[in-house]
Design a protein around this motif. Structure first.
Motif, PDB file in Angstrom:
ATOM      1  N   LEU A 102       0.800  -1.127  -0.010  1.00 24.52           N
ATOM      2  CA  LEU A 102      -0.057   0.040   0.021  1.00 24.52           C
ATOM      3  C   LEU A 102       0.798   1.279   0.068  1.00 24.52           C
ATOM      4  CD1 LEU A 102      -3.122  -0.862   2.155  1.00 24.52           C
ATOM      5  CD2 LEU A 102      -3.242   0.275   0.078  1.00 24.52           C
TER       6      LEU A 102
ATOM      7  N   PRO B 149       3.801   1.975  -1.555  1.00 27.69           N
ATOM      8  CA  PRO B 149       5.087   2.078  -2.371  1.00 27.69           C
ATOM      9  C   PRO B 149       5.713   3.591  -2.622  1.00 27.69           C
ATOM     10  CG  PRO B 149       3.512   1.735  -3.913  1.00 27.69           C
ATOM     11  CD  PRO B 149       2.938   1.635  -2.499  1.00 27.69           C
ATOM     12  N   GLY B 150       6.726   3.933  -2.708  1.00 26.89           N
ATOM     13  CA  GLY B 150       7.338   5.112  -2.766  1.00 26.89           C
ATOM     14  C   GLY B 150       7.181   6.149  -1.479  1.00 26.89           C
ATOM     15  N   THR B 151       6.871   5.603  -0.470  1.00 25.11           N
ATOM     16  CA  THR B 151       6.513   6.267   0.653  1.00 25.11           C
ATOM     17  C   THR B 151       7.792   6.669   1.304  1.00 25.11           C
ATOM     18  OG1 THR B 151       4.477   5.150   1.241  1.00 25.11           O
ATOM     19  CG2 THR B 151       5.665   6.416   2.765  1.00 25.11           C
ATOM     20  N   SER B 152       8.137   7.995   1.483  1.00 31.03           N
ATOM     21  CA  SER B 152       9.492   8.709   1.861  1.00 31.03           C
ATOM     22  C   SER B 152       9.537   8.025   3.427  1.00 31.03           C
ATOM     23  CB  SER B 152       9.392  10.176   2.050  1.00 31.03           C
ATOM     24  OG  SER B 152       8.677  10.580   2.950  1.00 31.03           O
TER      25      SER B 152
ATOM     26  N   ARG C  77       8.329  10.356   6.993  1.00 32.45           N
ATOM     27  CA  ARG C  77       6.789  10.272   7.942  1.00 32.45           C
ATOM     28  C   ARG C  77       6.400   8.969   8.372  1.00 32.45           C
ATOM     29  NH1 ARG C  77       2.215   9.199   5.609  1.00 32.45           N
ATOM     30  NH2 ARG C  77       2.530   8.218   3.703  1.00 32.45           N
TER      31      ARG C  77
ATOM     32  N   PRO D  65       1.616   5.082   7.543  1.00 37.23           N
ATOM     33  CA  PRO D  65       0.366   4.887   8.086  1.00 37.23           C
ATOM     34  C   PRO D  65      -0.410   3.634   8.566  1.00 37.23           C
ATOM     35  CG  PRO D  65       0.413   5.267   5.523  1.00 37.23           C
ATOM     36  CD  PRO D  65       1.651   5.381   6.221  1.00 37.23           C
ATOM     37  N   PHE D  66       0.300   2.762   8.067  1.00 39.91           N
ATOM     38  CA  PHE D  66      -0.202   1.397   8.351  1.00 39.91           C
ATOM     39  C   PHE D  66       0.435   0.754   9.455  1.00 39.91           C
ATOM     40  CE2 PHE D  66      -1.340   2.385   4.007  1.00 39.91           C
ATOM     41  CZ  PHE D  66      -3.041   2.003   3.939  1.00 39.91           C
TER      42      PHE D  66
ATOM     43  N   HIS E 213      -0.597  -2.391  11.583  1.00 44.09           N
ATOM     44  CA  HIS E 213      -1.541  -3.226  10.822  1.00 44.09           C
ATOM     45  C   HIS E 213      -0.932  -4.244   9.961  1.00 44.09           C
ATOM     46  CE1 HIS E 213      -4.888  -0.335  12.291  1.00 44.09           C
ATOM     47  NE2 HIS E 213      -4.010   0.272  11.760  1.00 44.09           N
TER      48      HIS E 213
ATOM     49  N   ASP F 119      -6.752  -3.191  -2.343  1.00 42.13           N
ATOM     50  CA  ASP F 119      -7.083  -1.835  -2.029  1.00 42.13           C
ATOM     51  C   ASP F 119      -6.071  -1.004  -2.595  1.00 42.13           C
ATOM     52  OD1 ASP F 119      -9.218  -2.884  -0.982  1.00 42.13           O
ATOM     53  OD2 ASP F 119      -8.759  -2.270   1.203  1.00 42.13           O
TER      54      ASP F 119
ATOM     55  N   LEU G  33      -7.764   2.269  -4.430  1.00 44.86           N
ATOM     56  CA  LEU G  33      -7.606   3.697  -3.587  1.00 44.86           C
ATOM     57  C   LEU G  33      -7.020   4.746  -4.539  1.00 44.86           C
ATOM     58  CD1 LEU G  33      -7.183   2.320  -0.260  1.00 44.86           C
ATOM     59  CD2 LEU G  33      -8.985   3.538  -0.787  1.00 44.86           C
ATOM     60  N   ARG G  34      -6.147   4.290  -5.417  1.00 42.47           N
ATOM     61  CA  ARG G  34      -5.317   5.252  -6.240  1.00 42.47           C
ATOM     62  C   ARG G  34      -6.180   5.559  -7.545  1.00 42.47           C
ATOM     63  NH1 ARG G  34      -1.144   2.686  -3.186  1.00 42.47           N
ATOM     64  NH2 ARG G  34       0.509   4.040  -2.498  1.00 42.47           N
TER      65      ARG G  34
ATOM     66  N   GLU H  39      -3.238  11.552  -4.142  1.00 47.51           N
ATOM     67  CA  GLU H  39      -1.897  11.158  -3.411  1.00 47.51           C
ATOM     68  C   GLU H  39      -0.874  12.571  -3.549  1.00 47.51           C
ATOM     69  OE1 GLU H  39       0.375   7.378  -4.883  1.00 47.51           O
ATOM     70  OE2 GLU H  39      -1.547   7.447  -5.799  1.00 47.51           O
TER      71      GLU H  39
ATOM     72  N   GLY I  67       5.288  12.131  -4.105  1.00 48.26           N
ATOM     73  CA  GLY I  67       6.223  11.141  -3.378  1.00 48.26           C
ATOM     74  C   GLY I  67       5.316   9.964  -3.010  1.00 48.26           C
TER      75      GLY I  67
ATOM     76  N   GLN J  51      -7.686   7.888   1.856  1.00 46.80           N
ATOM     77  CA  GLN J  51      -7.199   6.498   1.416  1.00 46.80           C
ATOM     78  C   GLN J  51      -6.701   5.510   2.304  1.00 46.80           C
ATOM     79  OE1 GLN J  51      -4.432   8.640  -1.409  1.00 46.80           O
ATOM     80  NE2 GLN J  51      -5.625   7.730  -3.204  1.00 46.80           N
ATOM     81  N   VAL J  52      -5.834   5.890   3.303  1.00 51.59           N
ATOM     82  CA  VAL J  52      -5.359   5.128   4.258  1.00 51.59           C
ATOM     83  C   VAL J  52      -6.672   4.500   5.158  1.00 51.59           C
ATOM     84  CG1 VAL J  52      -4.006   4.833   6.534  1.00 51.59           C
ATOM     85  CG2 VAL J  52      -3.206   6.243   4.425  1.00 51.59           C
TER      86      VAL J  52
ATOM     87  N   LEU K 159     -13.976  -0.338   0.979  1.00 53.43           N
ATOM     88  CA  LEU K 159     -14.246  -0.643  -0.256  1.00 53.43           C
ATOM     89  C   LEU K 159     -14.229  -2.280  -0.661  1.00 53.43           C
ATOM     90  CD1 LEU K 159     -10.956   0.077  -2.307  1.00 53.43           C
ATOM     91  CD2 LEU K 159     -10.884   0.042   0.183  1.00 53.43           C
TER      92      LEU K 159
ATOM     93  N   LEU L 254     -14.130   8.864  -2.366  1.00 56.05           N
ATOM     94  CA  LEU L 254     -12.943   9.594  -1.629  1.00 56.05           C
ATOM     95  C   LEU L 254     -13.046  11.125  -2.089  1.00 56.05           C
ATOM     96  CD1 LEU L 254     -10.423   7.279  -2.823  1.00 56.05           C
ATOM     97  CD2 LEU L 254     -10.796   7.746  -0.381  1.00 56.05           C
TER      98      LEU L 254
END
Lengths: 808, 157
Positions: free
Chosen positions: A5, A7-10, A13, A16-17, A20, A34, A38-39, B78, B81, B88-89, B97, B107
């Protein structure tokens, strides 16, 4: 599941998961699918664009019944952007104007002689863009001679009714079939001896699954290789391939069906529709890929409807409400072609489970199918092959019985529910219920709802209203349903001649990740997650490391697909058995690695260790690597860790549940507000509880929709009165309450992990609870769905309506 | 006709038929297929996008009407980055969903709601999404997801 969920997250921060992470095996986890949805990166059929792709559009009949005198396609053909126009005559030359249905009938692809329902396909235009294709439809001139339509199913067999299927030599009426189940004589005897008989005429109206994504296709025939690739909204890709092959004569090895993401199915995407075949023919004519996406009106007017069962039910009982017998006669409106998609030996599907959840000594049903000038279909909308109709019938009848005898509806159910010691239970019409503890689920639902207090509140409200004449009236509705899903044993059940088994192929890669290839097809149920969890539980591989592949006939084994809540009961069992085969081979490999006897190894959460020595062991990853390595294996043990299973279920599984709905009705306006809905479901072992609950939520909303607003009615000319979402009303967030869920767990004794399936339970069980609640509120014995404000108001005035017809 | 439109902070110029719907401009001309089409009649809301920061149903807006405006679609939720929007989270965590077809529209409406109303009640959430249909979830987990996102954003300050 955090990896997929984010990818590419820096790294700067917080994740968020965090907290979980996916569990090993069963349990709640964030769904693998998802990440793309979601994207906005799902891939639905209409999202597909191929180079040089053309667009199709269907010309449809404005009449319900009319003879076609002439079709002039000249205007459309001269449109600069039109590349082809196809009519029934063109198909007739190819021998494809009519195709076999799955119910021993034929159906028109494009009409040749007559049109038989409003919205029937008459011609197909192929153009360079979708707007031009639509424009060209208006340039086709069709001359019709209107004929009298048969709209009322009760009129279909009248001696003077027009014959809809007069293309069949010798046919003089609109009768399709008569079918019966149960013991007529024993039932007659039970009724003759009964202290009390209640009867009720009831209609389960014609409704539509209306998935948010309509049906569509991109057909691409490679003119060089002769290979046909079809991207389609297909709940049963392998069945589609076999059917296309039979219809168009291309062998299966040169057909590839790809079902990408599906935006809801509910049975609407089981059948092969004329638009699909036209697109396939169009790609062969034009040499270019052809896309056809139906619009919402086309979806509602022409694709698989659901229900349309006109039922007369009778219930024989003692004066204290103990059921002695059940009898029902059904008039089934199948539309213009008998095109139901169901096990071929059951023309009324599984309707003969209508004894429901009760101990009923004698039962008998007759079902008569008739043609009308309406669209074909009938088995859709999460109906479990017409168990929806059966469940509604018996749950309504039990309430009618309670009404007539002046008994409490909960008490009548309590007196008749099957007892745990009766399982496995063979019902009067032959089904063998695998397991259940019905009183436990029922009492739990009553307790969660506070049933006794609700009844006291109702009594207080009635007193107040009697004194003041003001206020709303409250009603409490109950329903206890038994499902029969996971069709089915191949000796009893086939669709179009194909036994209802499903397959799983499991490959464990050298480094211990895996892929599972399935013949079923998710339409939102979360297969990528649930099936990864099934294998994870068996092999101790993280679900994140298990790729689930389905919806592509080139990459998956043959099987009949997803409908009738059959994925977990059938494909789920196949996945478990494949995983267990892998585990047994892993045992032999581990024995070779550890140089011990296989019998001395103990399996523990993804690892074999030597009995009595936990430290001496190897994990599934190490075993997988060894299985692919040069390690010398015992004689007869093949290398690698792959396995296949074709699962032929020994019986169906029987999920069940107890539902309770509380409504408030304004007697002045007929407006119904659903205040509460308590749902206790037992689907056996739950693999991913959150996904199970989500399935239940959706089905409960379906119940609100069907009970209160959804209907496809027709006027006397055969005009479809629910042909858009402005007229075919769906429940929104405002009509749905916050659902209150409970559960019991009674494993299926014959499913390898005890799971029973959940997809359709709530759609089957909920409509009766809502209807029973509304009728309880207004003190009316019976009124048909949908209970719109106008209908409720009419019922209060003593004039319930016929909801399938708009007379005048 | 010429359409000059900014979609998710990127400028596009296209020559289109005057009758082209915004949803088809986005999907067929710009390849932004995250915005879905479901009904033609403004009932289902699968096509909901932002037009100048207000949610609209793009099946009933002409592409030329969006000329000179800015559009935001699900692909623009999004952040740079690949950082997901909290909604979404939350939709993932709360199983908001199933088939994913209504999700982009849900959303976009939910983001609009929370930007205006950081602490909505359940009734306000239900009203906000009442013009959008979901056939899978019975709305329960969508409401939960939006509430979860609101709580998470407030907690994060």
């Amino acid at each position: 599941m955090t990896a997929a969920l984010t990818p590419g997250t820096s790294g700067r921060r917080p994740d968020p998961f965090a907290g979980h992470a996916s569990p090993m095996g069963h349990g709640n986890m964030v769904r693998k699918e998802d990440a793309r949805f979601l994207r906005g990166r799902g891939r639905f059929v209409d999202d597909i664009r191929l180079p040089g792709m053309l667009h199709g559009a269907v010309l449809r009949s404005p009449y319900a019944h009319a003879r076609i005198l002439s079709i002039d396609t000249g205007g459309a053909e001269s449109h600069p952007k039109v590349r082809a126009v196809i009519t029934g005559a063109d198909l007739e030359r190819r021998g494809m104007a009519w195709i076999p249905t799955l119910s021993h009938d034929v159906a028109a692809v494009l009409a040749t002689d007559k049109v038989r329902y409003q919205g029937q396909e008459v011609a197909f235009v192929v153009a360079e863009d979708r707007y031009a294709a639509r424009d060209a439809l208006s340039l086709i001139e069709v001359e019709y001679e209107p004929l009298e339509p048969v709209i009322d199913a009760h009129r279909a067999l009248a001696p003077d009714a027009p014959v809809i299927r007069d293309e069949i030599p010798g046919r003089t009426d609109n009768h399709i079939f008569d079918w019966e189940a149960g013991d007529a004589a024993a039932t007659e005897a039970a009724f003759a001896a009964a202290e009390h008989v209640s009867s009720c005429e009831m209609l389960y109206p014609r409704v539509h699954p209306a998935p948010l994504e309509t049906c569509g296709i991109v057909a691409d025939l490679d003119p060089v290789s002769g290979r046909l690739v079809v991207y389609a909204t297909a709940q049963a890709p392998h069945a589609h391939r076999a059917l296309y092959s039979g219809i168009i004569g291309i062998p299966e090895n040169r057909i590839r069906i790809i079902s990408p993401d599906i935006g809801g199915g509910f049975g609407n995407k089981v059948a092969i529709y004329p638009g699909y075949l036209c697109a396939v023919i169009a790609t062969s004519i034009t040499g270019a890929p052809v896309k056809w996406t139906e619009d919402r009106s086309e979806n509602l007017m022409s694709t698989s409807f659901a229900r349309d069962f006109h039922m007369r039910g009778e219930i024989a009982a003692t004066r204290d409400g103990r059921i002695q017998g059940l009898r029902v006669q059904v008039l089934a409106d199948h539309g213009a072609f008998n095109g139901t998609s169901q096990p071929s030996k059951f023309p009324a599907g599984f309707f003969h489970i209508f004894t429901g959840s009760y101990s009923v000594p004698a039962a008998h049903c007759t079902v008569r199918g008739v043609y009308t000038n309406k669209a074909p279909g009938g088995v859709a909308y999460a109906c479990s092959f017409r168990i929806t109709e059966a469940s509604y019938l018996v749950e309504r009848l039990v309430d009618v019985l309670a009404f007539d005898l002046g008994l409490d509806a909960a008490e009548v159910r309590r007196r008749n529910l099957l007892r745990p010691e009766q399982f496995p239970y063979r019902c009067a019409t032959g089904w063998e219920y695998d397991s259940g503890d019905y009183p436990r689920a029922f009492e739990l639902a009553l307790e969660m709802a506070g049933y006794d207090e609700l009844r006291r509140e109702q009594a207080r409200g009635r007193r107040t209203r009697a004194e003041t004449g003001e206020g709303t009236v409250m009603g409490i509705g109950l329903s206890f349903f038994t499902e029969a899903v996971g069709a089915g044993p191949r000796k009893d059940m086939d669709i179009g001649g194909f036994g209802m088994a499903d397959a799983a192929e499991l490959r464990v890669h050298p480094t211990g990740s895996a892929e599972l290839r399935l013949s079923c097809m998710s339409q939102g149920q979360g297969h990528e997650t649930t099936f990864a969890q099934i294998v994870s539980e068996e092999l101790g591989i993280s679900p994140d490391d298990i790729e689930v592949i389905e919806g592509d006939t080139d990459r998956t084994p043959f099987g009949l697909g997803t409908y009738g809540s059959r994925s977990t009961p059938v494909s789920g069992a196949a996945a478990v058995m494949a995983a267990r085969k892998v585990r047994e081979r892993a045992r032999l490999v581990a024995a070779a690695m550890l140089e011990v006897s296989a019998d001395d190894l103990v399996w523990d959460k993804g690892r074999f260790h030597v009995r009595g020595d936990r430290a001496a062991g190897v994990g599934i990853g190490e075993i997988a690597l060894a299985a692919h390595s040069g390690l010398e294996l015992p004689e007869g043990v093949e290398g690698q860790l792959d396995a296949t299973c074709v699962y032929n279920p020994p019986n169906l599984t029987f999920p069940f549940g107890a539902y309770l709905c509380v409504v408030d009705v304004d007697p002045g306006t007929g407006q119904v507000t659903v205040r509460r809905f308590v749902a206790v479901d037992d689907c056996g072992v739950r693999i991913n509880p959150a996904i199970v609950e989500g399935q239940v939520h959706g089905g409960l909303a379906d119940g609100i929709g069907m009970a209160l607003m959804e209907v496809m009615a027709f006027d006397t000319d055969g005009n479809h009165l629910g042909a858009s979402f402005m007229d075919y009303l769906l429940p929104t967030s405002m009509e749905c309450p916050s659902w209150e869920l409970g559960k019991t767990v009674t494993p299926s004794p014959h499913h390898p992990i005890g799971a029973k399936g959940i997809g359709e339970s709530a759609t089957v069980g909920s409509p009766a609870a809502v209807v029973n609640a509304v009728l309880d509120a207004i003190g009316v014995r019976h009124a048909d769905m949908p209970l719109t404000p106008a209908h409720v108001w009419s019922a209060i005035q003593g004039r319930p309506l016929r909801t399938d017809l708009a007379i005048g | 006709m010429r359409v000059t439109v900014t979609v998710n902070d990127q400028d596009y110029i296209r020559d289109v038929e005057p009758r082209l719907l915004l949803v088809h401009l986005l999907r067929d001309e710009l390849g932004l297929t995250g915005t879905h089409w479901g009904c033609d009649t403004s009932n289902c809301g699968a096509c909901t996008v932002w037009l100048d920061r207000v949610p609209v149903k793009s099946c009933t807006v002409l592409a030329v009407m969006a000329s000179g405006s800015s559009v935001r679609t699900v692909e623009g939720l999004e952040r740079r980055g690949g950082e997901l929007d909290q909604l979404q989270v939350s939709f993932a965590l709360c199983h908001g969903l199933q088939c994913g077809f209504c999700t982009p529209g849900m959303l976009m409406t939910a983001r609009w709601l929370l930007d205006r109303l950081p602490d909505p009640s359940d009734v306000e959430i239900r009203e906000a999404i009442s013009g959008q249909t979901c056939r899978c979830t019975g709305y329960e987990n969508i409401v939960r997801s939006i509430r979860h996102a609101a709580e998470s954003e407030r907690a994060a300050g």
